[in-house]
Design a protein around this motif. Structure first.
Motif: not given
Length: 317
Positions: A176-186, A202-205, A208-212
């Motif tokens: 599957g194709l991850p849509r959000h960095p948090d999906e990389l756990a799978g 590390q990722f930043s959007h 939205t300025q979201e960082c994760t």
């Protein structure tokens, strides 16, 4: 007083048989010249000159000391002349250290161009990802790619390496194709085994300025970007790769960008050298040559020798 200067003063007095004439020739005061000779005699434990109201003459010990002093002063003049000549010439050896992934494809053409301009320069190119000691390894100049460098290093930032996440289309079809960095756990991730800053993704959007910084399942770790590239091409998982390295494989259908809307930190490209001042001219010229190439975007792209069967990209909705 400086010992070399004291020898120069002693030789001037001996050659002119006069403290006054020696002082005038050296643009010094007579008391300074007199004191310098006295301190030299005290340091050597010898009387070098016989003084009288009419003349100054060498003692027997002074004659021997004058011969040795002339030898020392002559050797110093030869050293200074040779150093000035070499400092004004773009010639000599440069031991240059660089990452293996940069060496053949990206640096070799740049170094060839530099040596064509300066044929008297010889470059010893040492390829490896570990930063050799600038002292123990005898390295004159090193190119390194890192998010940060140790503070004690003297370095010049000449560019950066944009990064992205990539995977083989076959892997994405199955997982599957991850849509959000948090999906990389799978997902299986192929991770650089360098410092912790390299192992963490590390990722930043930009919108939205979201960082994760997601939790990763490290299926494979390697200490070389070419190994990460090979693993990604073979479908072993997702890898953060330099875009300049991965994009040719994307164009061939061998890799597909993942999380393209997100930004990854871009490591800097640094030139590391011994000190900011008193660099040999050949090293300064090479620093300027490489900086101009990278800062101007003229460096050649990275290549990889890994070949895989062409695959079609996967589009998941």
């Amino acid at each position: 007083m400086d010992r070399l200067k004291a020898l120069e003063i002693f030789a001037a007095v001996a050659e002119r048989n006069s403290f006054t004439r020696a002082a005038a020739s050296l643009d010094l005061s007579t008391p300074v010249v007199t004191r310098a000779v006295q301190e030299l005699e005290q340091s050597l434990g010898l009387r070098l000159l016989q003084r009288s109201t009419r003349r100054v003459a060498l003692t027997r010990e002074g004659e021997a000391a004058l011969a040795r002093a002339r030898g020392v002063l002559g050797a110093y003049e030869t050293l200074m002349h040779s150093s000035r000549r070499h400092g004004a010439e773009v010639a000599g050896d440069i031991r240059f250290s660089a990452p293996a992934s940069f060496g053949a494809a990206r640096l070799a053409p740049l170094l060839a161009g530099f040596m064509a301009q300066h044929p008297q320069v010889r470059i010893d190119l040492v390829l490896g990802d570990a930063l050799e000691s600038m002292d123990d390894g005898g390295v004159d100049l090193a190119l390194r790619i890192a998010l940060v460098l140790p503070e004690q290093l003297v370095a010049r930032r000449i560019g950066e390496v944009p990064m992205g996440v990539y995977a083989a289309p076959g892997y994405l079809r199955v997982r599957g194709l991850p849509r959000h960095p948090d999906e990389l756990a799978g997902h299986d991730c192929v991770v650089h085994s360098g410092p912790s800053s390299c192992r963490a993704w590390q990722f930043s959007h930009p919108v939205t300025q979201e960082c994760t910084q997601p939790v990763l399942r490290q299926a494979l770790r390697a200490n070389h970007v070419e190994a990460l590239m090979a693993a990604a091409l073979l479908g072993q998982g997702l890898a953060v790769l330099p875009r300049v390295l991965a994009e040719p494989a994307v164009a061939r259908g061998e890799l597909q960008p993942v999380l393209a809307a997100w930004d990854c930190p871009a490591p800097g490209i640094f030139l590391v050298y011994r000190e900011r001042q008193h660099q040999p001219l050949r090293v300064r010229k090479l620093i300027d040559h490489l900086a101009q190439a990278f800062e101007g975007g003229g460096a050649l792209p990275l290549q990889t020798g890994v070949a895989v069967q062409r695959a079609q990209p996967v589009l998941l909705h």
